[in-house]
Design a protein around this motif. Structure first.
Motif, PDB file in Angstrom:
ATOM      1  N   CYS A  44      32.004 -14.831  38.223  1.00 15.22           N
ATOM      2  CA  CYS A  44      31.244 -15.197  37.020  1.00 15.22           C
ATOM      3  C   CYS A  44      31.079 -13.734  36.252  1.00 15.22           C
ATOM      4  N   CYS A  45      31.039 -12.645  37.308  1.00 18.37           N
ATOM      5  CA  CYS A  45      30.461 -11.387  36.548  1.00 18.37           C
ATOM      6  C   CYS A  45      31.307 -10.446  35.663  1.00 18.37           C
ATOM      7  N   ALA A  71      25.092 -13.779  31.722  1.00 19.34           N
ATOM      8  CA  ALA A  71      24.009 -13.370  30.837  1.00 19.34           C
ATOM      9  C   ALA A  71      24.536 -12.973  29.439  1.00 19.34           C
ATOM     10  N   GLY A  72      25.249 -13.614  29.080  1.00 23.99           N
ATOM     11  CA  GLY A  72      25.976 -13.271  27.714  1.00 23.99           C
ATOM     12  C   GLY A  72      27.327 -12.397  28.133  1.00 23.99           C
ATOM     13  N   ALA A  73      27.639 -11.773  27.103  1.00 26.99           N
ATOM     14  CA  ALA A  73      29.032 -10.838  27.288  1.00 26.99           C
ATOM     15  C   ALA A  73      28.972  -9.626  27.716  1.00 26.99           C
ATOM     16  N   ASP A  74      27.650  -8.996  28.242  1.00 28.97           N
ATOM     17  CA  ASP A  74      27.355  -7.705  28.702  1.00 28.97           C
ATOM     18  C   ASP A  74      26.393  -7.767  29.833  1.00 28.97           C
ATOM     19  N   SER A 107      16.817 -18.857  28.933  1.00 25.08           N
ATOM     20  CA  SER A 107      15.963 -18.863  28.100  1.00 25.08           C
ATOM     21  C   SER A 107      15.692 -17.563  27.318  1.00 25.08           C
ATOM     22  N   ASN A 108      16.149 -16.520  27.524  1.00 22.74           N
ATOM     23  CA  ASN A 108      15.921 -15.245  27.231  1.00 22.74           C
ATOM     24  C   ASN A 108      14.601 -14.551  27.641  1.00 22.74           C
ATOM     25  N   LYS A 138      18.816  -8.034  37.382  1.00 23.83           N
ATOM     26  CA  LYS A 138      19.923  -8.170  36.012  1.00 23.83           C
ATOM     27  C   LYS A 138      20.755  -6.834  35.980  1.00 23.83           C
ATOM     28  N   ALA A 139      21.785  -6.953  35.784  1.00 25.44           N
ATOM     29  CA  ALA A 139      22.756  -5.775  35.545  1.00 25.44           C
ATOM     30  C   ALA A 139      23.540  -5.933  34.454  1.00 25.44           C
ATOM     31  N   ASP A 140      23.859  -4.855  33.640  1.00 23.22           N
ATOM     32  CA  ASP A 140      24.665  -4.699  32.380  1.00 23.22           C
ATOM     33  C   ASP A 140      25.738  -3.849  32.792  1.00 23.22           C
ATOM     34  N   ARG A 141      26.517  -4.040  31.649  1.00 24.49           N
ATOM     35  CA  ARG A 141      27.823  -3.336  31.756  1.00 24.49           C
ATOM     36  C   ARG A 141      27.992  -2.002  31.702  1.00 24.49           C
ATOM     37  N   SER A 142      26.731  -1.076  31.579  1.00 20.84           N
ATOM     38  CA  SER A 142      26.424   0.306  31.420  1.00 20.84           C
ATOM     39  C   SER A 142      25.835   0.844  32.480  1.00 20.84           C
TER      40      SER A 142
END
Length: 265
Positions: A44-45, A71-74, A107-108, A138-142
């Motif tokens: 998924c990630c 959680a979206g693209a990033d 739901s943001n 929550k983790a992001d691409r950065s």
């Protein structure tokens, strides 16, 4: 017999009712299959994050919870929790928590808000003295990570030769129907690993009754710090297996490893 305490009176004598056991065993096996279907898609990630998890139930069904949610693209969400108690009741509440978070996260809302609502809902659904510990992140691409630790075991962050212990900052879900939850933020360095686990990991005991404990877990993580998450999880499984001499677990064992491996660095 699966449930030897289920008895039937027959003409003044008490006998085991085997057909009840067979029926219950079939229903529990079905419940186990349903619960396994709730496990997340390992793919998924984001491509910048490698993830692996293991989910080992002490019985037919488990009160542990592990999830990975886009959680979206990033960015993506990750979660690991443990409902108090064992058996069918704990597994039902685990499924309830799974559905609640899966409903709320798109739901943001912030993760603090999500956990606050989930805790209130859990409190209204659970029996008195039932609760759930949870880490929602929550983790992001950065490499930015945000965590809410609601009464759960510390998250272990392995960076270089150090293990940072990120402890719980809030009460478990359902302890009170109105609770505030706080998050912590980290910007992890490349090739760092976040490790989440249920207490069945650190409370696994050897033949002398000594627990595997957090220190042994941290030492194993340091020794495995250059390995990808799949190998980290497998190493810990083997280490616990040797420590317990292969004994059946007395509690559910769940773990989740996440490694930030950004492309182009």
């Amino acid at each position: 017999m699966l449930w030897p305490d289920l008895l039937r009176s027959n003409g003044g004598t008490v006998t085991i009712a085997p057909q009840i056991d067979v029926g219950l065993q079939a229903q529990l096996e079905l419940a186990r299959q349903v619960q396994l279907r709730l496990l997340p898609d390992r793919r998924c990630c984001l491509s910048d994050w490698e993830v692996a998890f293991s989910y080992e139930s002490a019985g037919f069904v488990s009160g542990d919870y592990v999830d990975l949610i886009p959680a979206g693209a990033d960015a993506f969400y990750f979660a690991l929790g443990d409902v108090s108690g064992k058996g069918v009741a704990a597994s039902m509440l685990m499924s309830h928590l799974h559905a609640t978070l899966r409903t709320l996260l798109p739901s943001n809302r912030t993760i603090e808000e999500v956990v606050t609502i989930a805790s209130s809902t859990f409190c209204q659904s659970a029996l008195p003295a039932q609760f759930a510990t949870l880490v929602l992140g929550k983790a992001d691409r950065s490499g930015n990570v945000e965590l809410v630790n609601a009464g759960h075991n510390p998250v272990l962050l392995v960076e270089g030769a150090e293990v940072e212990v990120i402890g719980a900052a809030s009460l478990p879900l359902g302890m009170f129907c109105s609770t505030e939850f706080a998050s912590v933020r980290r910007r992890v360095s490349p090739e760092s690993t976040l490790f989440l686990y249920s207490d069945g990991i650190t409370e696994s005991t050897n033949e002398s009754g000594n627990e595997f404990d957090q220190n042994r877990l941290s030492k194993t993580l340091l020794q495995s710090r250059n390995l990808p998450p799949t190998a980290v999880v497998e190493t810990i499984q083997r280490t616990i297996g040797r420590y317990t001499n292969g004994a059946q677990p007395s509690d559910d064992r769940t773990m989740l490893a996440l490694r930030w491996s950004p492309k182009g660095i």
